[in-house]
Design an enzyme around this catalytic site. Sequence first.
Site, PDB file in Angstrom:
ATOM      1  N   GLU A  13       0.843  -1.192   0.000  1.00  0.00           N
ATOM      2  CA  GLU A  13       0.000   0.000   0.000  1.00  0.00           C
ATOM      3  C   GLU A  13       0.881   1.245   0.000  1.00  0.00           C
ATOM      4  O   GLU A  13       1.930   1.282   0.639  1.00  0.00           O
ATOM      5  CB  GLU A  13      -0.906  -0.007   1.239  1.00  0.00           C
ATOM      6  N   ASP A  21       0.229   5.369   0.592  1.00  0.00           N
ATOM      7  CA  ASP A  21      -0.829   6.230   1.127  1.00  0.00           C
ATOM      8  C   ASP A  21      -0.531   7.721   1.067  1.00  0.00           C
ATOM      9  O   ASP A  21       0.538   8.170   1.493  1.00  0.00           O
ATOM     10  CB  ASP A  21      -1.067   5.929   2.618  1.00  0.00           C
ATOM     11  N   GLU A  74      -2.853  10.541   2.988  1.00  0.00           N
ATOM     12  CA  GLU A  74      -4.030  10.778   3.813  1.00  0.00           C
ATOM     13  C   GLU A  74      -3.993  12.228   4.289  1.00  0.00           C
ATOM     14  O   GLU A  74      -2.994  12.674   4.849  1.00  0.00           O
ATOM     15  CB  GLU A  74      -4.078   9.832   5.016  1.00  0.00           C
ATOM     16  N   GLY A 115      -4.621  14.424  17.480  1.00  0.00           N
ATOM     17  CA  GLY A 115      -4.690  13.176  18.224  1.00  0.00           C
ATOM     18  C   GLY A 115      -6.071  12.819  18.736  1.00  0.00           C
ATOM     19  O   GLY A 115      -6.212  12.030  19.675  1.00  0.00           O
TER      20      GLY A 115
END
Length: 288
Positions: free
Chosen positions: A105, A107, A109, A203
């Site tokens: 994969e 990514d 994001e 977070g």
Amino acid sequence: MATNTTTYILLVKVLVVVYLTAAASSAAGNFNQKFDLTWGDGRAKILNNGQYLTLSLDKSSGSGFQSKNQYLFGKIDMQIKLVHGNSAGTVTAYYLSSQGPTHDEVDFEFLGNVTGQPYTLHTNVFTQGKGGREQQFRLWFDPTADFHTYSVLWNPRRIIFSVDGTPIREFKNMESIGVPFPKSQPMRIYSSLWDAEDWATQGGRVKTDWTKAPFTASYRNFNANACVWSNRRSSCRGSGSTSSWMKQQLDTISQQRLRWVQKNSMIYNYCTDTQRFPQGFPKECTVT
């Protein structure tokens, strides 16, 4: 008369070339031809005769799409305009992935944030089911104000993440020191817009404000100069394997741009996280 006839023939030839070029360009970026809307119950939409795609997220559901084709190496470009305003808690994911427990994969994001705060661009690379190779960046522009091009160059020697043609990350083939590299599993292109308020923004301290929903991300100008994998064969067998991107690497100027981005825009690098790796960094972190 002969001159006029010659001019007319030349004009027709030019118009034919322009038409064929435009048709090829249209097909290259046509979402109806290249992608399937996979989830979201109507929240994903292909518009403008296939030239434009939008994903939306509300409190009930997000949405997503995937490529019809699988690819094994290529240069993949997508222009994306991200969720504007207060996008806290949302994630717009754009990535390549194979399937199964030992999947590969690559990514991008985009982690949303409160109005006026910068987006976080989160990148990761999985090989043989193992990820944990995060690097994060603050983009040097507002990715919600206009479309920007996010690219993955993937060949047998390296993976290069780029933004508007500027490289931000390189993951090299390090099989010689025992680090697996994605080179045998074909991957589809995926994108989704979803709620990750438990971790996406600061977070998880900042939650999604559903009064701002629906949240929308927009896509256009997809292009894949890539090897299509079908029936256990690659379209790049033969002449396609000579494509320039197949052996492309960063030249001197691109290396300087990469260093600039990593010095000025990188906010997290797993290869410098001593708290996470008190016993020593992963093998790939030792290669420059």
